[in-house]
Design a protein around this motif. Structure first.
Motif, PDB file in Angstrom:
ATOM      1  N   THR A   1     -30.986 -15.388   3.010  1.00 29.57           N
ATOM      2  CA  THR A   1     -29.637 -14.834   3.137  1.00 29.57           C
ATOM      3  C   THR A   1     -28.711 -15.361   2.050  1.00 29.57           C
ATOM      4  OG1 THR A   1     -29.023 -16.570   4.721  1.00 29.57           O
ATOM      5  CG2 THR A   1     -29.881 -14.515   5.622  1.00 29.57           C
ATOM      6  N   VAL A   2     -27.841 -14.483   1.603  1.00 32.75           N
ATOM      7  CA  VAL A   2     -26.874 -14.812   0.563  1.00 32.75           C
ATOM      8  C   VAL A   2     -25.520 -14.240   0.969  1.00 32.75           C
ATOM      9  CG1 VAL A   2     -26.185 -14.399  -1.839  1.00 32.75           C
ATOM     10  CG2 VAL A   2     -28.578 -14.875  -1.291  1.00 32.75           C
ATOM     11  N   ALA A   3     -24.470 -15.035   0.838  1.00 37.16           N
ATOM     12  CA  ALA A   3     -23.108 -14.582   1.102  1.00 37.16           C
ATOM     13  C   ALA A   3     -22.373 -14.406  -0.222  1.00 37.16           C
ATOM     14  CB  ALA A   3     -22.373 -15.587   1.987  1.00 37.16           C
ATOM     15  N   GLY A   4     -21.356 -13.542  -0.222  1.00 37.65           N
ATOM     16  CA  GLY A   4     -20.590 -13.313  -1.438  1.00 37.65           C
ATOM     17  C   GLY A   4     -19.361 -12.472  -1.169  1.00 37.65           C
ATOM     18  N   THR A   5     -18.695 -12.083  -2.254  1.00 33.62           N
ATOM     19  CA  THR A   5     -17.472 -11.287  -2.175  1.00 33.62           C
ATOM     20  C   THR A   5     -17.652 -10.028  -3.006  1.00 33.62           C
ATOM     21  OG1 THR A   5     -16.145 -13.305  -1.964  1.00 33.62           O
ATOM     22  CG2 THR A   5     -14.984 -11.285  -2.589  1.00 33.62           C
ATOM     23  N   VAL A   6     -17.231  -8.884  -2.434  1.00 33.17           N
ATOM     24  CA  VAL A   6     -17.392  -7.601  -3.108  1.00 33.17           C
ATOM     25  C   VAL A   6     -16.034  -6.913  -3.204  1.00 33.17           C
ATOM     26  CG1 VAL A   6     -18.702  -5.452  -3.170  1.00 33.17           C
ATOM     27  CG2 VAL A   6     -19.616  -7.424  -1.950  1.00 33.17           C
ATOM     28  N   PRO A   7     -15.662  -6.364  -4.380  1.00 36.86           N
ATOM     29  CA  PRO A   7     -14.390  -5.661  -4.496  1.00 36.86           C
ATOM     30  C   PRO A   7     -14.435  -4.304  -3.792  1.00 36.86           C
ATOM     31  CG  PRO A   7     -15.629  -5.466  -6.538  1.00 36.86           C
ATOM     32  CD  PRO A   7     -16.400  -6.422  -5.665  1.00 36.86           C
ATOM     33  N   GLY A   8     -13.284  -3.852  -3.336  1.00 36.89           N
ATOM     34  CA  GLY A   8     -13.203  -2.567  -2.650  1.00 36.89           C
ATOM     35  C   GLY A   8     -13.693  -1.410  -3.501  1.00 36.89           C
ATOM     36  N   SER A   9     -13.522  -1.500  -4.816  1.00 37.28           N
ATOM     37  CA  SER A   9     -13.965  -0.429  -5.705  1.00 37.28           C
ATOM     38  C   SER A   9     -15.470  -0.211  -5.612  1.00 37.28           C
ATOM     39  CB  SER A   9     -13.576  -0.747  -7.146  1.00 37.28           C
ATOM     40  OG  SER A   9     -14.117  -1.994  -7.555  1.00 37.28           O
ATOM     41  N   ALA A  10     -16.232  -1.262  -5.275  1.00 39.78           N
ATOM     42  CA  ALA A  10     -17.683  -1.124  -5.103  1.00 39.78           C
ATOM     43  C   ALA A  10     -18.027  -0.647  -3.696  1.00 39.78           C
ATOM     44  CB  ALA A  10     -18.377  -2.451  -5.389  1.00 39.78           C
ATOM     45  N   VAL A  11     -17.281  -1.128  -2.698  1.00 44.50           N
ATOM     46  CA  VAL A  11     -17.543  -0.757  -1.306  1.00 44.50           C
ATOM     47  C   VAL A  11     -17.214   0.714  -1.050  1.00 44.50           C
ATOM     48  CG1 VAL A  11     -17.046  -1.339   1.111  1.00 44.50           C
ATOM     49  CG2 VAL A  11     -17.120  -3.138  -0.604  1.00 44.50           C
ATOM     50  N   GLU A  12     -16.424   1.323  -1.922  1.00 49.28           N
ATOM     51  CA  GLU A  12     -16.110   2.753  -1.779  1.00 49.28           C
ATOM     52  C   GLU A  12     -17.360   3.615  -1.768  1.00 49.28           C
ATOM     53  OE1 GLU A  12     -13.460   3.813  -4.906  1.00 49.28           O
ATOM     54  OE2 GLU A  12     -11.772   2.656  -4.109  1.00 49.28           O
ATOM     55  N   SER A  13     -18.478   3.109  -2.328  1.00 49.09           N
ATOM     56  CA  SER A  13     -19.719   3.882  -2.314  1.00 49.09           C
ATOM     57  C   SER A  13     -20.265   4.026  -0.891  1.00 49.09           C
ATOM     58  CB  SER A  13     -20.774   3.214  -3.202  1.00 49.09           C
ATOM     59  OG  SER A  13     -21.113   1.932  -2.698  1.00 49.09           O
ATOM     60  N   VAL A  14     -19.810   3.147   0.026  1.00 51.25           N
ATOM     61  CA  VAL A  14     -20.226   3.217   1.421  1.00 51.25           C
ATOM     62  C   VAL A  14     -19.155   3.885   2.275  1.00 51.25           C
ATOM     63  CG1 VAL A  14     -20.985   1.884   3.426  1.00 51.25           C
ATOM     64  CG2 VAL A  14     -21.609   1.138   1.121  1.00 51.25           C
ATOM     65  N   ILE A  15     -17.902   3.423   2.120  1.00 53.94           N
ATOM     66  CA  ILE A  15     -16.766   4.011   2.829  1.00 53.94           C
ATOM     67  C   ILE A  15     -15.677   4.301   1.796  1.00 53.94           C
ATOM     68  CG2 ILE A  15     -15.019   3.697   4.619  1.00 53.94           C
ATOM     69  CD1 ILE A  15     -17.823   3.911   5.734  1.00 53.94           C
ATOM     70  N   PRO A  16     -15.394   5.577   1.508  1.00 55.92           N
ATOM     71  CA  PRO A  16     -14.492   5.935   0.394  1.00 55.92           C
ATOM     72  C   PRO A  16     -13.096   5.342   0.478  1.00 55.92           C
ATOM     73  CG  PRO A  16     -15.735   7.846   1.140  1.00 55.92           C
ATOM     74  CD  PRO A  16     -15.998   6.764   2.130  1.00 55.92           C
ATOM     75  N   SER A  17     -12.602   5.050   1.684  1.00 57.41           N
ATOM     76  CA  SER A  17     -11.230   4.552   1.812  1.00 57.41           C
ATOM     77  C   SER A  17     -11.136   3.033   1.780  1.00 57.41           C
ATOM     78  CB  SER A  17     -10.615   5.076   3.123  1.00 57.41           C
ATOM     79  OG  SER A  17     -11.416   4.694   4.236  1.00 57.41           O
TER      80      SER A  17
ATOM     81  N   ASP B   1     -16.005  -9.521   2.454  1.00 57.36           N
ATOM     82  CA  ASP B   1     -17.021 -10.553   2.631  1.00 57.36           C
ATOM     83  C   ASP B   1     -18.356  -9.862   2.867  1.00 57.36           C
ATOM     84  OD1 ASP B   1     -15.156 -12.617   2.426  1.00 57.36           O
ATOM     85  OD2 ASP B   1     -14.716 -12.545   4.573  1.00 57.36           O
ATOM     86  N   ALA B   2     -19.382 -10.320   2.171  1.00 67.79           N
ATOM     87  CA  ALA B   2     -20.705  -9.727   2.300  1.00 67.79           C
ATOM     88  C   ALA B   2     -21.717 -10.776   2.695  1.00 67.79           C
ATOM     89  CB  ALA B   2     -21.123  -9.069   0.993  1.00 67.79           C
ATOM     90  N   SER B   3     -22.659 -10.368   3.531  1.00 65.72           N
ATOM     91  CA  SER B   3     -23.795 -11.215   3.879  1.00 65.72           C
ATOM     92  C   SER B   3     -25.049 -10.366   3.744  1.00 65.72           C
ATOM     93  CB  SER B   3     -23.667 -11.747   5.313  1.00 65.72           C
ATOM     94  OG  SER B   3     -24.804 -12.513   5.659  1.00 65.72           O
ATOM     95  N   TYR B   4     -25.975 -10.804   2.881  1.00 67.46           N
ATOM     96  CA  TYR B   4     -27.177 -10.041   2.595  1.00 67.46           C
ATOM     97  C   TYR B   4     -28.408 -10.775   3.113  1.00 67.46           C
ATOM     98  CZ  TYR B   4     -24.136  -7.821  -0.939  1.00 67.46           C
ATOM     99  OH  TYR B   4     -23.110  -7.162  -1.585  1.00 67.46           O
ATOM    100  N   GLY B   5     -29.412  -9.994   3.528  1.00 63.23           N
ATOM    101  CA  GLY B   5     -30.701 -10.550   3.924  1.00 63.23           C
ATOM    102  C   GLY B   5     -31.809  -9.926   3.092  1.00 63.23           C
ATOM    103  N   PHE B   6     -32.684 -10.766   2.517  1.00 63.65           N
ATOM    104  CA  PHE B   6     -33.722 -10.291   1.603  1.00 63.65           C
ATOM    105  C   PHE B   6     -35.108 -10.692   2.096  1.00 63.65           C
ATOM    106  CE2 PHE B   6     -29.890 -11.220  -0.813  1.00 63.65           C
ATOM    107  CZ  PHE B   6     -29.714 -10.080  -1.580  1.00 63.65           C
TER     108      PHE B   6
END
Length: 258
Positions: free
Chosen positions: A189-205, A211-216
């Motif tokens: 698992t890895v935690a990090g920070t993502v800007p809204g401009s990137a998250v728009e690919s999932v939710i446009p608004s 805050d992001a938490s990823y599992g690999f």
């Protein structure tokens, strides 16, 4: 060993050596050499950054996962949330197959006037089709009206999940955790920070930082939890995404439209 052999084979008591013993000795030595070589090889090369092993850095894990998105023919995607803000017209769930065509086939659940509505969706050739309630068959729709993206573009090299990973900063390796959806699976698992401009690919608004938490596992992204403001003038909430069945192949075509 050889001295003892000579002592046992004194004149008058000398016996012919068994061919089986003559062959067994070098075979035993060869097996031992192979075993030692294999052990030393495991110690020197265990893990490895490219495979998502213990030695892989957080940067390695995100880079490998981005490559896996770019190389797969398709995968199964699931998105859920338990805390969609009250009064919001938005996406509460999605489930389906997304391919590299790019294309998507599955369903999304949107909340309209407080009521969840599950809608079958097909997205192909930059057009999104949905079986909107109270209308016959599939219709062309603008998914942004429902707070959803074009799901076919989620594997795109520009604007999809790859962009999400590429723009994640402040990485923190969180170690290993069991997958809550599959306790037999252990994820790095890895935690990090993502800007809204990137998250728009999932939710446009989406807006602001998330805050992001990823599992690999095995160089592939299996889970992503994103927390932040997805809809204007609302409190932060969390969307959970799950990725399974990498390598899925499915021929998705546009449905007939009345």
């Amino acid at each position: 060993m050889w001295k003892a052999e000579r002592m046992r084979t004194t004149p008058g008591a000398r016996r012919a050596r068994s061919p089986r013993r003559i062959i067994a000795a070098p075979l035993t030595a060869l097996a031992l050499a192979v075993a030692l070589t294999a052990c030393s090889g495991d110690d020197a090369g265990g893990g490895g950054g490219g495979g998502g092993g213990d030695e892989a850095t957080a940067e390695d894990l995100l880079a490998d996962a981005g490559d896996a998105f770019g190389e797969t023919s398709g995968l199964q995607l699931a998105l859920t949330t338990d805390d969609l803000p009250e009064g919001v017209t938005g996406l509460s769930a999605a489930d389906g197959v997304v391919t590299s065509a790019p294309a998507f086939e599955g369903s999304i659940t949107v909340v309209l006037a407080g009521n969840p509505v599950q809608v079958p969706v097909v997205a192909v050739d930059d057009v999104v089709y949905a079986q909107v309630p109270l209308t016959p068959g599939f219709q062309q729709v603008d998914p942004a009206q429902y707070g959803a993206p074009d799901p076919a573009q989620l594997l795109a090299a520009d604007g999809g999940f790859v962009t999400l990973l590429d723009q994640t900063t402040d990485l923190e390796d969180s170690g290993e955790e069991r997958n809550p959806d599959d306790p037999s699976q252990v994820l790095r698992t890895v935690a990090g920070t993502v800007p809204g401009s990137a998250v728009e690919s999932v939710i446009p608004s989406a807006e602001g930082d998330f805050d992001a938490s990823y599992g690999f596992e095995d160089g592939e992204l299996r889970s992503a939890d994103l927390t932040g403001v997805f809809y204007p003038d609302t409190d932060p909430m969390t969307y959970s995404l799950r990725f399974t069945d990498y390598g899925t192949e499915q021929d998705i075509t546009a449905p007939a439209v009345p």
